[in-house]
Design a protein around this motif. Sequence first.
Motif, PDB file in Angstrom:
ATOM      1  N   ALA A  18       8.083 -11.569  -2.979  1.00 42.13           N
ATOM      2  CA  ALA A  18       8.521 -10.977  -4.252  1.00 42.13           C
ATOM      3  C   ALA A  18       7.349 -10.632  -5.169  1.00 42.13           C
ATOM      4  CB  ALA A  18       9.488 -11.919  -4.958  1.00 42.13           C
ATOM      5  N   THR A  19       6.177 -11.254  -4.941  1.00 39.41           N
ATOM      6  CA  THR A  19       5.018 -10.929  -5.804  1.00 39.41           C
ATOM      7  C   THR A  19       4.611  -9.467  -5.661  1.00 39.41           C
ATOM      8  OG1 THR A  19       3.349 -11.535  -4.138  1.00 39.41           O
ATOM      9  CG2 THR A  19       4.038 -13.270  -5.688  1.00 39.41           C
ATOM     10  N   ARG A  20       5.083  -8.807  -4.603  1.00 44.99           N
ATOM     11  CA  ARG A  20       4.719  -7.401  -4.382  1.00 44.99           C
ATOM     12  C   ARG A  20       5.559  -6.446  -5.219  1.00 44.99           C
ATOM     13  NH1 ARG A  20       0.916  -7.489  -0.367  1.00 44.99           N
ATOM     14  NH2 ARG A  20       0.501  -9.678   0.087  1.00 44.99           N
ATOM     15  N   ALA A  21       6.578  -6.966  -5.865  1.00 49.04           N
ATOM     16  CA  ALA A  21       7.530  -6.126  -6.610  1.00 49.04           C
ATOM     17  C   ALA A  21       6.926  -5.567  -7.888  1.00 49.04           C
ATOM     18  CB  ALA A  21       8.760  -6.948  -6.963  1.00 49.04           C
ATOM     19  N   THR A  22       7.463  -4.422  -8.314  1.00 50.15           N
ATOM     20  CA  THR A  22       7.229  -3.983  -9.691  1.00 50.15           C
ATOM     21  C   THR A  22       8.465  -4.281 -10.549  1.00 50.15           C
ATOM     22  OG1 THR A  22       8.016  -1.743  -9.204  1.00 50.15           O
ATOM     23  CG2 THR A  22       5.642  -2.137  -8.990  1.00 50.15           C
ATOM     24  N   ARG A  23       9.560  -4.599  -9.850  1.00 50.29           N
ATOM     25  CA  ARG A  23      10.794  -4.945 -10.571  1.00 50.29           C
ATOM     26  C   ARG A  23      11.591  -5.895  -9.693  1.00 50.29           C
ATOM     27  NH1 ARG A  23      15.821  -0.932 -11.430  1.00 50.29           N
ATOM     28  NH2 ARG A  23      16.989  -2.092 -13.005  1.00 50.29           N
ATOM     29  N   ILE A  24      12.098  -6.970 -10.296  1.00 52.11           N
ATOM     30  CA  ILE A  24      12.930  -7.919  -9.560  1.00 52.11           C
ATOM     31  C   ILE A  24      14.308  -7.978 -10.217  1.00 52.11           C
ATOM     32  CG2 ILE A  24      13.223 -10.339  -8.850  1.00 52.11           C
ATOM     33  CD1 ILE A  24      10.155 -10.571  -8.857  1.00 52.11           C
ATOM     34  N   GLU A  75       0.837  -1.212   0.000  1.00 54.82           N
ATOM     35  CA  GLU A  75       0.000   0.000   0.000  1.00 54.82           C
ATOM     36  C   GLU A  75       0.866   1.254   0.000  1.00 54.82           C
ATOM     37  OE1 GLU A  75      -3.395  -2.260   2.588  1.00 54.82           O
ATOM     38  OE2 GLU A  75      -2.633  -0.360   3.375  1.00 54.82           O
ATOM     39  N   LEU A  76       1.900   1.244   0.826  1.00 54.92           N
ATOM     40  CA  LEU A  76       2.790   2.412   0.881  1.00 54.92           C
ATOM     41  C   LEU A  76       3.394   2.672  -0.498  1.00 54.92           C
ATOM     42  CD1 LEU A  76       4.600   1.683   4.260  1.00 54.92           C
ATOM     43  CD2 LEU A  76       3.132   3.657   3.790  1.00 54.92           C
ATOM     44  N   ASN A  77       3.837   1.593  -1.147  1.00 53.57           N
ATOM     45  CA  ASN A  77       4.417   1.761  -2.473  1.00 53.57           C
ATOM     46  C   ASN A  77       3.384   2.290  -3.463  1.00 53.57           C
ATOM     47  OD1 ASN A  77       4.817  -0.040  -5.332  1.00 53.57           O
ATOM     48  ND2 ASN A  77       6.469   1.312  -4.691  1.00 53.57           N
ATOM     49  N   GLN A  78       2.167   1.789  -3.364  1.00 50.34           N
ATOM     50  CA  GLN A  78       1.138   2.220  -4.320  1.00 50.34           C
ATOM     51  C   GLN A  78       0.696   3.664  -4.036  1.00 50.34           C
ATOM     52  OE1 GLN A  78      -1.659  -1.090  -4.741  1.00 50.34           O
ATOM     53  NE2 GLN A  78      -0.104  -2.278  -5.830  1.00 50.34           N
ATOM     54  N   GLU A  79       1.019   4.164  -2.843  1.00 49.41           N
ATOM     55  CA  GLU A  79       0.797   5.589  -2.536  1.00 49.41           C
ATOM     56  C   GLU A  79       2.025   6.425  -2.911  1.00 49.41           C
ATOM     57  OE1 GLU A  79      -0.051   5.446   1.649  1.00 49.41           O
ATOM     58  OE2 GLU A  79      -1.830   4.218   1.325  1.00 49.41           O
ATOM     59  N   GLY A  80       3.069   5.776  -3.461  1.00 53.15           N
ATOM     60  CA  GLY A  80       4.208   6.537  -3.974  1.00 53.15           C
ATOM     61  C   GLY A  80       5.526   6.332  -3.250  1.00 53.15           C
ATOM     62  N   GLN A  81       5.555   5.498  -2.213  1.00 56.29           N
ATOM     63  CA  GLN A  81       6.799   5.285  -1.455  1.00 56.29           C
ATOM     64  C   GLN A  81       7.742   4.346  -2.214  1.00 56.29           C
ATOM     65  OE1 GLN A  81       7.926   6.537   1.681  1.00 56.29           O
ATOM     66  NE2 GLN A  81       9.776   5.525   0.937  1.00 56.29           N
ATOM     67  N   ASN A  82       8.971   4.775  -2.392  1.00 56.45           N
ATOM     68  CA  ASN A  82       9.982   3.888  -2.990  1.00 56.45           C
ATOM     69  C   ASN A  82      10.391   2.822  -1.994  1.00 56.45           C
ATOM     70  OD1 ASN A  82      10.413   5.301  -5.495  1.00 56.45           O
ATOM     71  ND2 ASN A  82      11.326   6.915  -4.264  1.00 56.45           N
ATOM     72  N   ILE A  83      10.450   1.598  -2.458  1.00 54.16           N
ATOM     73  CA  ILE A  83      10.870   0.490  -1.580  1.00 54.16           C
ATOM     74  C   ILE A  83      11.900  -0.372  -2.294  1.00 54.16           C
ATOM     75  CG2 ILE A  83      10.105  -1.583  -0.314  1.00 54.16           C
ATOM     76  CD1 ILE A  83       7.398  -0.233   0.060  1.00 54.16           C
ATOM     77  N   LEU A  84      12.932  -0.737  -1.547  1.00 52.75           N
ATOM     78  CA  LEU A  84      13.930  -1.682  -2.048  1.00 52.75           C
ATOM     79  C   LEU A  84      14.039  -2.806  -1.024  1.00 52.75           C
ATOM     80  CD1 LEU A  84      16.082  -2.460  -4.099  1.00 52.75           C
ATOM     81  CD2 LEU A  84      17.667  -0.933  -2.960  1.00 52.75           C
ATOM     82  N   MET A  85      13.640  -3.999  -1.430  1.00 52.10           N
ATOM     83  CA  MET A  85      13.539  -5.115  -0.484  1.00 52.10           C
ATOM     84  C   MET A  85      14.385  -6.300  -0.956  1.00 52.10           C
ATOM     85  SD  MET A  85      10.067  -7.110   0.793  1.00 52.10           S
ATOM     86  CE  MET A  85       9.604  -7.929  -0.741  1.00 52.10           C
ATOM     87  N   VAL A  86      15.115  -6.873  -0.020  1.00 57.05           N
ATOM     88  CA  VAL A  86      15.804  -8.138  -0.274  1.00 57.05           C
ATOM     89  C   VAL A  86      14.936  -9.254   0.283  1.00 57.05           C
ATOM     90  CG1 VAL A  86      17.728  -9.575   0.525  1.00 57.05           C
ATOM     91  CG2 VAL A  86      18.165  -7.253  -0.282  1.00 57.05           C
ATOM     92  N   THR A 144      10.271  -7.052 -14.909  1.00 57.51           N
ATOM     93  CA  THR A 144       9.381  -5.999 -14.423  1.00 57.51           C
ATOM     94  C   THR A 144       7.965  -6.551 -14.378  1.00 57.51           C
ATOM     95  OG1 THR A 144       9.124  -5.130 -16.641  1.00 57.51           O
ATOM     96  CG2 THR A 144      10.778  -4.086 -15.268  1.00 57.51           C
ATOM     97  N   LEU A 145       7.189  -6.013 -13.452  1.00 60.82           N
ATOM     98  CA  LEU A 145       5.812  -6.479 -13.247  1.00 60.82           C
ATOM     99  C   LEU A 145       4.870  -5.286 -13.126  1.00 60.82           C
ATOM    100  CD1 LEU A 145       7.401  -8.629 -10.676  1.00 60.82           C
ATOM    101  CD2 LEU A 145       5.596  -9.780 -11.933  1.00 60.82           C
ATOM    102  N   GLU A 146       3.629  -5.512 -13.464  1.00 61.04           N
ATOM    103  CA  GLU A 146       2.578  -4.514 -13.236  1.00 61.04           C
ATOM    104  C   GLU A 146       2.397  -4.348 -11.729  1.00 61.04           C
ATOM    105  OE1 GLU A 146       0.773  -2.820 -15.608  1.00 61.04           O
ATOM    106  OE2 GLU A 146       2.342  -3.676 -16.882  1.00 61.04           O
ATOM    107  N   PRO A 147       1.791  -3.238 -11.300  1.00 59.60           N
ATOM    108  CA  PRO A 147       1.513  -3.107  -9.861  1.00 59.60           C
ATOM    109  C   PRO A 147       0.711  -4.306  -9.341  1.00 59.60           C
ATOM    110  CG  PRO A 147       1.126  -1.033 -10.977  1.00 59.60           C
ATOM    111  CD  PRO A 147       1.402  -2.046 -12.059  1.00 59.60           C
ATOM    112  N   TYR A 148       1.048  -4.704  -8.122  1.00 68.10           N
ATOM    113  CA  TYR A 148       0.450  -5.878  -7.484  1.00 68.10           C
ATOM    114  C   TYR A 148      -1.062  -5.727  -7.278  1.00 68.10           C
ATOM    115  CZ  TYR A 148      -0.803  -9.043  -3.652  1.00 68.10           C
ATOM    116  OH  TYR A 148      -1.422  -9.973  -2.856  1.00 68.10           O
TER     117      TYR A 148
END
Length: 254
Positions: free
Chosen positions: A210-216, A192-203, A229-233
């Motif tokens: 990983a299904t939450r990613a827009t890019r792996i 949700e935070l990402n879809q509101e515009g927050q940048n996230i980098l997750m290991v 790359t993936l569409e928004p979750y």
Amino acid sequence: MYIMVIIKTKNLSKSFANGGIQNHVLRNIDLEIYDKDFTVIMGNSGSGKSTLLYALSGMDRPTFGEIMLNGHAIEKMKEKELAVMRRANVGFVFQQMHLVSNLTLFENVCVSGYLMKNRKPKEVHDQAEELLKRVGVFNEKDRLPSRVSGGQCQRAAIARALINSPKMIFTDEPTGALNSKIGRQVLNVLTELNQEGQNILMVTHDVKAATRATRIIYLHDGQINGEMTLEPYTPEQEKNRERQILAFLEAKGW
Ligand SMILES: Nc1ncnc2c1ncn2[C@@H]1O[C@H](COP(=O)(O)OP(=O)(O)OP(=O)(O)O)[C@@H](O)[C@H]1O
Ligand SMILES: [Mg+2]
């Protein structure tokens, strides 16, 4: 379309000396991380994921190479300058939350807000309350970390990471210490935070996460070895995304 680059590396390398032998953990990585993405780094154990995350966030120094983080050449910065830059630009969420045990959740969230010279305590308090509501632990705000569940601790840790509105949230296996249901709730907050515009980098090594990613980005032996790359979750697409990601990983020899 113009895509903003938040992190850019050039020849990023990190070695550790190990009994006289150099262990080259990151090897000449050229990487760009884009604004608004939920970027996930995957790869085998020992491939250098955590090392990369620590270098990109300015928590650790590269051995060689350049890192631009939100316009700052961080490899050139002195310790103090780096700490100030991190406070404003970097939020970190760890697998083992690392909340201060004798501070309440609310106090934990406030601490790094107090360290900002330009912020008034009242403003920090108001934002902390808003963030605690946002991540769903407002009712627990006056409890110590030992008096709430692991999932609630991790939610508070996310609120803490957001207190200075950082450009990027960095997180290493945020669901690693949680059961799958609770882990899912934490992932929902991050999504949700990402879809509101927050940048996230997750290991993560968890395909569900990983299904939450827009890019792996796939790391192999300290080098980038492919990306997708993936569409928004969306929850409806989760199974499908999981299959896509697994196929990608299997093709990489994961
Ligand atoms: N502080 C350190 N000192 C010495 N060697 C280190 C240090 N940190 C990491 N390494 C080495 O760097 C390599 C990569 O470690 P890293 O923790 O980045 O891997 P990872 O991909 O995050 O693995 P995992 O999935 O198991 O968490 C390993 O061989 C590790 O032993
Ligand atoms: Mg790791």
